[in-house]
Design a protein around this motif. Sequence first.
Motif, short mmCIF file in Angstrom:
data_model
loop_
_atom_site.label_atom_id
_atom_site.label_comp_id
_atom_site.label_asym_id
_atom_site.label_seq_id
_atom_site.Cartn_x
_atom_site.Cartn_y
_atom_site.Cartn_z
N ALA A 195 -10.38 -45.52 -32.06
CA ALA A 195 -11.57 -46.03 -31.39
C ALA A 195 -11.80 -45.29 -30.07
O ALA A 195 -12.93 -44.92 -29.74
CB ALA A 195 -11.44 -47.53 -31.14
N ILE A 196 -10.71 -45.05 -29.32
CA ILE A 196 -10.84 -44.40 -28.02
C ILE A 196 -11.26 -42.92 -28.18
O ILE A 196 -11.95 -42.37 -27.32
CB ILE A 196 -9.50 -44.54 -27.24
CG1 ILE A 196 -9.76 -44.75 -25.75
CG2 ILE A 196 -8.57 -43.39 -27.46
CD1 ILE A 196 -8.51 -45.14 -24.95
N THR A 197 -10.87 -42.32 -29.28
CA THR A 197 -11.18 -40.91 -29.49
C THR A 197 -12.56 -40.73 -30.12
O THR A 197 -13.22 -39.70 -29.91
CB THR A 197 -10.10 -40.24 -30.37
OG1 THR A 197 -8.82 -40.71 -29.97
CG2 THR A 197 -10.14 -38.74 -30.22
N LEU A 198 -13.01 -41.72 -30.91
CA LEU A 198 -14.34 -41.62 -31.52
C LEU A 198 -15.45 -41.72 -30.50
O LEU A 198 -16.59 -41.32 -30.76
CB LEU A 198 -14.54 -42.74 -32.56
CG LEU A 198 -13.82 -42.60 -33.89
CD1 LEU A 198 -14.23 -43.74 -34.80
CD2 LEU A 198 -14.15 -41.27 -34.55
N LEU A 199 -15.15 -42.30 -29.34
CA LEU A 199 -16.20 -42.49 -28.32
C LEU A 199 -16.94 -41.20 -28.02
O LEU A 199 -18.14 -41.20 -27.77
CB LEU A 199 -15.58 -43.03 -27.03
CG LEU A 199 -15.03 -44.46 -27.09
CD1 LEU A 199 -14.22 -44.75 -25.85
CD2 LEU A 199 -16.16 -45.46 -27.24
N VAL A 200 -16.22 -40.07 -28.07
CA VAL A 200 -16.85 -38.82 -27.69
C VAL A 200 -17.95 -38.41 -28.68
O VAL A 200 -18.88 -37.70 -28.31
CB VAL A 200 -15.79 -37.70 -27.56
CG1 VAL A 200 -15.36 -37.17 -28.92
CG2 VAL A 200 -16.30 -36.57 -26.69
N LEU A 201 -17.84 -38.91 -29.90
CA LEU A 201 -18.87 -38.56 -30.89
C LEU A 201 -20.23 -39.16 -30.52
O LEU A 201 -21.26 -38.72 -31.02
CB LEU A 201 -18.46 -39.03 -32.28
CG LEU A 201 -17.22 -38.41 -32.89
CD1 LEU A 201 -17.01 -38.92 -34.29
CD2 LEU A 201 -17.34 -36.89 -32.91
N GLU A 202 -20.21 -40.19 -29.67
CA GLU A 202 -21.48 -40.81 -29.29
C GLU A 202 -22.25 -39.98 -28.26
O GLU A 202 -23.40 -40.27 -27.96
CB GLU A 202 -21.23 -42.22 -28.72
CG GLU A 202 -20.37 -43.11 -29.60
CD GLU A 202 -21.01 -43.43 -30.94
OE1 GLU A 202 -22.18 -43.09 -31.13
OE2 GLU A 202 -20.32 -43.99 -31.81
#
Lengths: 211, 211, 211, 211
Positions: A30-37
Amino acid sequence: MAESGSTPQPGRRLSTGRLEAFSDGVFAIAITLLVLEISLPEGSEDDLLAAVLAQWPSYLAYVVSFATIGVTWLEHNAITDYMEYADTVVVRVNLLLLLLVSFLPFPTRLVAESLGDRDAERVAATIYGLNLLLIAVLLFVLWRYVVSEGHLRADAGDEEITVVTQRLTPGFAGYVALLVLGLFLPTLAVIGYLAVALYLLIPFAVFRRRP
Amino acid sequence: MAESGSTPQPGRRLSTGRLEAFSDGVFAIAITLLVLEISLPEGSEDDLLAAVLAQWPSYLAYVVSFATIGVTWLEHNAITDYMEYADTVVVRVNLLLLLLVSFLPFPTRLVAESLGDRDAERVAATIYGLNLLLIAVLLFVLWRYVVSEGHLRADAGDEEITVVTQRLTPGFAGYVALLVLGLFLPTLAVIGYLAVALYLLIPFAVFRRRP
Amino acid sequence: MAESGSTPQPGRRLSTGRLEAFSDGVFAIAITLLVLEISLPEGSEDDLLAAVLAQWPSYLAYVVSFATIGVTWLEHNAITDYMEYADTVVVRVNLLLLLLVSFLPFPTRLVAESLGDRDAERVAATIYGLNLLLIAVLLFVLWRYVVSEGHLRADAGDEEITVVTQRLTPGFAGYVALLVLGLFLPTLAVIGYLAVALYLLIPFAVFRRRP
Amino acid sequence: MAESGSTPQPGRRLSTGRLEAFSDGVFAIAITLLVLEISLPEGSEDDLLAAVLAQWPSYLAYVVSFATIGVTWLEHNAITDYMEYADTVVVRVNLLLLLLVSFLPFPTRLVAESLGDRDAERVAATIYGLNLLLIAVLLFVLWRYVVSEGHLRADAGDEEITVVTQRLTPGFAGYVALLVLGLFLPTLAVIGYLAVALYLLIPFAVFRRRP
């Protein structure tokens, strides 16, 4: 890893090993997917620096969500550290907590995309704040359950338990106040959410002074 | 997994187990998400080979970021290997390091998409270089803190500590020089970042010659 | 987890624990990200069933890549199972292997999107096959290095070593043949890559018959 | 981690440690990727609240898939907990199960995007239900195989085995009934899939009452 010791425990006292591994996985993803936003609008190559700087709400939302998931992971860590074993309720409350944590990238994007438009900002800041509040509530519920059911490790001192309880409490008041503030000054509320996460990140350091 | 031994340690000497598990998760995800930044433009089916080859900046950025995250993981590994236990500062510095690592896919995409337009290239290469420099700084800070606070394993020899310190240092000068170069020759700077990562990947092998 | 035993080993005999954890993370993420490459075209709601069925190349590519990453994970597992400890070369060859594995979603999408257009199909199938071939080569190199440097566990029998070596070999001929075939009949080549993965998945079962 | 004990086991009795780590990784990633399928249509900033509320099918599909993957992880956990060691068949059936789990985000998006259009709804709900049914079938097959091949831990009581078997069975009838219902009332069927997941989440608690 899946076994808590040499004596098998019937009656489903679940070992915390795989619970932690799965939770760590979800927190880390979840913490790493944030950058995809974070994404630049088309045609921003013309003046990339201006386009990148104009994106500041995305970076703010990224940092707030990163700090919040980070502090949630730390507190989750503290809870499972003191936990001798899990039971079926712990596993389910934990799943609900993970649902809220892994949902966070969506309100994060709402906040990032809506800033600039006042009405949308208010809606986005409110949804975002509700998500953060629910995460804090779930963490608190998880801890209270573990304490009240006596699933703590034998060596967990009363003082330590009190410290963890106090750590998990202050978020509520802050989140509720910021939810109200967000209806009038949404950007300020988002900065407030960052302040809460940073505040929660810092005072854990008091532990350090003890031998 | 969450406990470092049979003797419980009050005073929050945190075991490194879960710190490593969470960090490994973030490193693994960030390194794997990089591929999502590579995408072909619409209509490229007409001459797919030409379209794929024209994408070379994407592959270059992919390899540079992959190598950099890889080497960061290796160095992080070395640090935690020598660390007897973590404390609350280590955990927070580590979170900041992970924030910078998981942010890297964004500047990677900037570099990939901007190459070809000189002004955009300069902006993208500078942002990218700053991100890489900050990662190197954070790794260094983490290591210095662990050494100065005496959190090292008892069996860590002075020579070994010096070797790790030397390993973490050279990145700075390289990154600063490449940041300046990037203002004039951005593509060359990106290739330079690859060279730094490869250089950092290679000399660790000197360890091997020791018995 | 980060320590291989009670005796600290200077000279960087790296424990395999964290290498495995990081590799497992990358394998798990790469295999799960594949699904993001499947997407329906706009307006397909009119006849969703037809649109879903027309997507068959995407599912084929998904299954081929999933099976290939799955079998690569299994073989990687076998290699590290027999490995007593890693060294700095192992770690770097492993990173290169992971780079190729986590790159696979990109050629997978190329294959999925290009099928139907003959020229694009040939290009995509060739790139895809090269990626698969390189993964097989890297696995083989990793294993040969571990064997030749004597990093095997003391209890690994000669016969077992031979079996693993034989397992890792046959992919090459198959991949090279399919690369050539892909220049003429690309779809058939992709189906062939699935056959190779399934073939590699199955015969491991011969191990089972031994006590 | 890769070894189950001090005695090496030839004949490929695979330890469950890395199987669990890899599976946990895939479960954690698949469950966290679900949020990426939720996205607001362009121009929804005009009335963000209305746009967010109109998205309810996305949230429903998100919760159903999250609960289903969560319960699958729990049941997978129970299976590997009772498993003394894996063999090559277990590893392959497990891979097939993971393929179905990591495919789930695609039908989840189909359901989320199709609701509102009756024909598309029926197609999407049917594909979604088939995916859920196949996951349940694979879990059951995995468990039956482990039991029939005698891979259970020595201390697993007959009663416990029966309880797990009973836990894994009821999904089938529910899923088949809902697949039929979905042809007529697709939205209701999706709500039904949520009910099945919640039902499967709850009764595990009966374990708890045992000492």
